[in-house]
Scaffold this motif. Structure first.
Motif, short mmCIF file in Angstrom:
data_model
loop_
_atom_site.label_atom_id
_atom_site.label_comp_id
_atom_site.label_asym_id
_atom_site.label_seq_id
_atom_site.Cartn_x
_atom_site.Cartn_y
_atom_site.Cartn_z
N ASP A 375 -15.90 47.96 -50.39
CA ASP A 375 -16.36 48.83 -49.31
C ASP A 375 -17.03 50.10 -49.83
O ASP A 375 -17.83 50.71 -49.12
CB ASP A 375 -15.17 49.22 -48.42
N LYS A 376 -16.72 50.48 -51.08
CA LYS A 376 -17.23 51.74 -51.59
C LYS A 376 -18.10 51.59 -52.82
O LYS A 376 -19.00 52.38 -53.06
CB LYS A 376 -16.07 52.68 -51.93
N GLU A 377 -17.85 50.59 -53.63
CA GLU A 377 -18.54 50.50 -54.91
C GLU A 377 -18.54 49.04 -55.41
O GLU A 377 -18.10 48.13 -54.71
CB GLU A 377 -17.84 51.39 -55.93
N PHE A 378 -19.04 48.89 -56.62
CA PHE A 378 -19.06 47.58 -57.25
C PHE A 378 -17.85 47.41 -58.15
O PHE A 378 -17.25 48.39 -58.63
CB PHE A 378 -20.32 47.41 -58.11
N LYS A 379 -17.50 46.17 -58.41
CA LYS A 379 -16.48 45.88 -59.40
C LYS A 379 -16.83 44.56 -60.09
O LYS A 379 -17.57 43.73 -59.56
CB LYS A 379 -15.10 45.81 -58.77
N VAL A 380 -16.29 44.39 -61.29
CA VAL A 380 -16.60 43.22 -62.11
C VAL A 380 -15.34 42.38 -62.25
O VAL A 380 -14.24 42.91 -62.44
CB VAL A 380 -17.11 43.64 -63.50
N LYS A 381 -15.52 41.07 -62.17
CA LYS A 381 -14.40 40.14 -62.31
C LYS A 381 -14.85 38.97 -63.19
O LYS A 381 -16.00 38.53 -63.14
CB LYS A 381 -13.96 39.62 -60.94
N ASP A 382 -13.95 38.50 -64.01
CA ASP A 382 -14.19 37.32 -64.85
C ASP A 382 -13.42 36.15 -64.27
O ASP A 382 -12.20 36.19 -64.15
CB ASP A 382 -13.74 37.57 -66.28
N VAL A 383 -14.16 35.12 -63.91
CA VAL A 383 -13.55 33.90 -63.36
C VAL A 383 -13.39 32.91 -64.50
O VAL A 383 -14.38 32.42 -65.06
CB VAL A 383 -14.42 33.31 -62.23
N LYS A 384 -12.14 32.63 -64.89
CA LYS A 384 -11.87 31.71 -65.98
C LYS A 384 -12.09 30.27 -65.53
O LYS A 384 -12.13 29.97 -64.33
CB LYS A 384 -10.43 31.89 -66.48
N VAL A 385 -12.19 29.39 -66.50
CA VAL A 385 -12.48 28.00 -66.21
C VAL A 385 -11.39 27.35 -65.37
O VAL A 385 -11.67 26.48 -64.52
CB VAL A 385 -12.72 27.21 -67.52
N ASN A 386 -10.15 27.78 -65.55
CA ASN A 386 -9.07 27.20 -64.76
C ASN A 386 -9.01 27.76 -63.34
O ASN A 386 -8.17 27.34 -62.53
CB ASN A 386 -7.73 27.41 -65.47
N GLU A 387 -9.89 28.74 -63.03
CA GLU A 387 -9.94 29.32 -61.69
C GLU A 387 -11.14 28.84 -60.89
O GLU A 387 -11.34 29.28 -59.77
CB GLU A 387 -9.97 30.85 -61.78
N PHE A 388 -11.97 27.97 -61.49
CA PHE A 388 -13.21 27.55 -60.82
C PHE A 388 -12.92 26.89 -59.46
O PHE A 388 -13.65 27.11 -58.49
CB PHE A 388 -13.99 26.58 -61.71
N ASP A 389 -11.87 26.07 -59.38
CA ASP A 389 -11.62 25.35 -58.14
C ASP A 389 -10.78 26.15 -57.15
O ASP A 389 -10.53 25.70 -56.03
CB ASP A 389 -10.94 24.00 -58.43
N SER A 390 -10.34 27.34 -57.55
CA SER A 390 -9.54 28.16 -56.63
C SER A 390 -10.25 29.44 -56.20
O SER A 390 -9.90 30.03 -55.17
CB SER A 390 -8.20 28.53 -57.29
N TYR A 391 -11.26 29.86 -56.97
CA TYR A 391 -11.95 31.10 -56.61
C TYR A 391 -12.91 30.84 -55.46
O TYR A 391 -13.74 29.94 -55.51
CB TYR A 391 -12.72 31.67 -57.81
N LEU A 392 -12.80 31.66 -54.40
CA LEU A 392 -13.67 31.54 -53.23
C LEU A 392 -14.72 32.65 -53.30
O LEU A 392 -14.37 33.84 -53.21
CB LEU A 392 -12.85 31.66 -51.94
N PRO A 393 -15.99 32.31 -53.50
CA PRO A 393 -17.03 33.34 -53.57
C PRO A 393 -17.09 34.17 -52.29
O PRO A 393 -16.96 33.64 -51.18
CB PRO A 393 -18.31 32.54 -53.77
N GLN A 394 -17.30 35.48 -52.47
CA GLN A 394 -17.43 36.41 -51.35
C GLN A 394 -18.90 36.75 -51.15
O GLN A 394 -19.70 36.71 -52.08
CB GLN A 394 -16.62 37.68 -51.64
#
Length: 822
Positions: A375-394
């Protein structure tokens, strides 16, 4: 003839008594009263249909029409009108019977075109759409589907009519009866949804499928045509002209009302409208029918899987609504199809990766960097290979897929004196002997006392580890060092420590140069390697050998030891086969006398012009001219000269002279260019009269090889060239001077420089104009000479300011002088 009789029987079977009814013109018994001018476009269309159904052209039907009483003039009119309709149809002009005015459409309605079926021509109003390249949505996945004019999803009119096709006003049916009884007619569906069949009446077909309508029409015809019921005649019903329907598209790049084919699909309509607008969704497109959502279209199903189940057919008054997207993400870097992708709720990163066609071969797949928006700024996140099927893109996520590192996890290398120097895979516990064995062992020239390992340390600096190969390969564990990944093992060759020796041979040898030295190399060996002796080789050979000593001998001033050998010049295999040493220099001397005959040439007014060999080392001009038979009676005694070629050595000497004019000075460059390109010969004037009187005259010069003696033919004219009004040759007038010939050609032009005029005599000698005490003397003019007037150099005139400056300087000097003498 059979076709004419068949057509006649056909017309007689289905004729009407009234010849003035437009639809029965060809079926009337009497065509004498037909006026073609009163026929409408619809009447002409029916006549064309009747001709087509019977496979007849208007020319083939001419005998039948004339036999029915149609005049030749009316037949000509009918033929002309049908030809005009055919031309109009091919050029795209719409026919009134086959087109209807379109309202509120934002597309250009094209003219009716004809598509050929195996039995008839099916017509359809087509729609043209000028595609505009979408620069705003160029990166959005799916936008390319609507930017290509060749991908428009237009229905194919040559295919069989779908059995579930629903008839409506505007469609035209071709009803044909063939067999014992025959009938053929193109019947439109009226606005009331009915068709009118001759002898049968009106039948309601609107809202019925083509299959149901066919059964209804066949049943009605069977009640009138007895042969149909008995099976002796058959009934064929097909679509002749397909109607257009109107659909509304909302949220597209070009929203509006569109008239499309009744066979058109959702994708066809979307293509016409340019696809979704800037913020339009590609995955939640709604097809509204009767004010209800009939279908949700997800274009990604077609793009990813080729699934066209959502590409349903359209109906009249359908509405296609394209809502705004709810979530879009961006993928950059090492994916096969980077871009902007629309995501649905619940879709994970694996789904996004499938839209992007997966990683490239050089992608770093252990994790993916995501730039997210809060809501206020940017942030950086690293999506690991074991999170590919669980991470939901925003919505707004930016995925960056980087390249793998340019390094190896298990590389090791060996080079040098092994049979297979190369890069190999490293395994834990690997030793030097293992790597040498993997490289197929050491070569015969391998130096086994020492090898080195270049190793990368943990702080990324390098170190060298020495290895005793002989011990390492014999089983000594201390010498057989344990290897690490990225080690580079170098095995030396004993040949690396041997100096490359050479010998040099020069002189009268066919291939002089530097040759490799080998132990036991002899003079005969090197003579053969160098191609053998030349024919001018003498018996003297000098061999210089370097002096080798541990201490300096100041009493010995020699830098090399010389060996003088006598050989047999015509034999490469010498009796005394001298053994050579490294760096020997061999010189084969030339015979003292070995000069090939050299020649000069004589041309012009001599008796025997041609080339002559210099038989004497001091052959003179007179000697060669005498050998050429002497001068002829037409020779000009003052026109004998020698042309001596300018040699490359002379040009090099001029180039080596430093005139201190700068590297880019034009004077030096022009001089060199003139010697190389313009002046190929130097001219030596000969005073032949002086030679006749005294053979020892200085003008009787000694000739060199390549010299050319030219004897000019006597010419009584004097040529005047240069900056004169008329370049001409004036007859010689004894007693007349320089000015006479200049005046004879009209004088000088405005650039002529009279005081620098000069003359060139027939023997190549030149003379210039001289001045003494304001008295100018011109050179003497002789027959065959050439007067040349050069151009005045351009002189820059002083400006007024320069005159004023000079005047001020003079005035200052005068004032200084006057002051000094006061």
């Amino acid at each position: 003839m059979k076709k004419i009789i068949f057509t006649f029987v056909l017309v007689c079977t289905f004729l009407h008594s009234d010849p003035l009814q437009a639809q029965d013109v060809l079926q009337s018994k009497d065509l004498s009263s037909v006026n073609v001018d009163y026929l409408s476009d619809a009447d002409l269309a029916k006549i064309e249909a009747q001709l087509d159904s019977n496979r007849l052209s208007i020319e083939q039907a001419e005998p039948l029409l004339l036999s029915k009483g149609m005049s030749s003039a009316e037949y000509a009119k009918l033929k002309s009108k049908l030809a005009e309709r055919s031309t109009s149809s091919k050029s795209g002009t719409p026919n009134k019977s086959n087109s209807e005015p379109k309202k509120d459409s934002e597309k250009d309605v094209a003219n009716s075109t004809e598509k050929e079926n195996s039995e008839f021509w099916r017509k359809q109003v087509t729609i043209k759409n000028n595609k505009v390249k979408d620069s705003l949505n160029a990166l959005v996945y799916g936008s390319e589907l609507f930017d290509k004019p060749t991908l428009d999803f237009t229905p194919n009119l040559q295919l069989a009519t779908p059995i579930n096709y629903i008839l409506g006003p505007g469609d035209e049916l071709q009803v044909s009866v063939y067999g014992v009884q025959q009938y053929n007619e193109i019947i439109p569906v009226t606005v009331e949804g009915k068709i009118a069949v001759d002898y049968i009446g009106e039948l309601a077909v609107a809202g019925m499928s083509i299959e149901a309508a066919t059964q209804k029409i066949k049943s009605a015809i069977a009640k009138v045509y007895s042969t149909v019921a008995s099976g002796q005649s058959k009934v064929s019903i097909s679509l002749s002209t397909i109607r257009t329907i109107r659909v509304t598209i909302i949220g597209a790049k070009q929203p509006g009302n569109y008239s499309v084919s009744s066979l058109a699909s959702v994708y066809n309509a979307l293509h016409l409208a340019g696809g979704p607008a800037k913020n339009g969704s590609y995955r939640s497109i709604e097809l509204l029918r009767n004010n209800k959502v009939f279908k949700i279209i997800d274009i990604y199903d077609f793009l990813v899987q080729g699934d066209q189940s959502a590409n349903v057919g359209l109906k009249d008054n359908d509405v296609i609504r394209i809502p705004a997207y709810s979530s879009r993400v961006t993928v950059e870097g090492e994916v096969k199809r980077p871009g902007i992708f629309e995501m649905k709720k619940g879709e994970n990163f694996v789904s996004l990766l499938s839209f992007a066609s997966g990683f490239t071969e050089s992608a770093y797949t252990a994790s993916v960097n995501v730039l997210q928006k809060t809501d206020k700024e940017f942030k950086v996140k690293d999506v690991k290979v074991n999170e590919f099927d669980s991470y939901l893109p925003q919505s707004g996520d930016l995925f960056r897929v980087t390249k793998i590192l340019n390094r190896f996890e298990n590389r090791i290398k060996i080079e040098g004196a092994v049979f297979r120097p190369d890069t190999y895979s490293f395994v834990e516990g690997m030793r030097v002997s293992d790597l040498v064995s993997q490289a197929d062992g050491l070569k015969d020239d391998a130096y086994t006392k020492r090898a080195i390992i270049v190793r990368l340390k943990s702080d990324l600096t390098t170190e060298i580890v020495n290895v005793d190969l002989e011990k390492a390969l014999s089983g000594d564990l201390d010498a057989n060092i344990m290897l690490k990944k990225e080690d580079v093992v170098t095995v030396y060759s004993v040949l690396d420590f041997v100096e490359a020796y050479e010998v040099t041979i020069d002189g009268e040898i066919k291939k002089p140069g530097v040759y490799d030295f080998y132990q036991g190399l002899t003079l005969n060996d090197i003579l053969v390697q160098a191609g053998g002796l030349t024919g001018s080789a003498s018996k003297r050979v000098e061999i210089a050998r370097m002096i080798i000593a541990e201490q300096i001998d100041n009493t010995n001033l020699n830098k090399a030891e010389l060996f003088n050998i006598e050989i047999t010049p015509n034999d490469n295999e010498q009796a005394k086969n001298f053994v050579l040493s490294p760096f020997d220099v061999i010189n084969i001397r030339k015979m003292a006398v070995y000069d090939k005959p050299e020649m000069v040439s004589v041309s012009g007014a001599v008796h025997y012009a041609g080339k002559y060999v210099l038989a004497s080392k001091k052959a003179k001009v007179y000697d060669i001219v005498e050998r050429a038979g002497g001068l002829t009676s037409l020779a000009n005694l003052e026109g004998v000269k020698i042309k001596r070629p300018i040699k490359a050595k002379q040009i090099e000497e001029v180039e080596s002279v430093n005139l201190n004019l700068g590297k880019k000075d034009s004077i030096q460059n022009k001089l060199e260019k003139k010697l190389k390109e313009d002046l190929k010969y130097a001219i030596i004037p000969i005073d032949w009269k002086s030679i006749i009187k005294d053979r020892s005259s200085s003008t009787n010069v000694t000739l060199f090889p390549g010299d050319e003696i030219e004897v000019a033919t006597f010419n009584e004219g004097v040529k005047v060239t240069g900056n004169v009004l008329l370049t001409s040759e004036i007859p010689f007038n004894k007693g007349k001077g320089f000015g006479y010939y200049l005046n004879a050609v009209g004088g000088l032009d405005n650039k002529g420089w009279r005081k620098k005029a000069y003359i060139i005599y027939p023997n190549g000698k030149a003379a210039v104009t001289h001045s003494f005490l304001f008295v100018r003397s011109y050179p003497k003019v002789t027959p065959g000479s050439q007067i040349i007037v050069p151009e005045k150099p351009e002189v820059k005139k002083m400006s007024t300011a320069e005159y004023v400056s000079i005047g001020s300087v003079i005035a200052s000097l005068a004032l200084l002088i006057v002051t000094a003498f006061k």
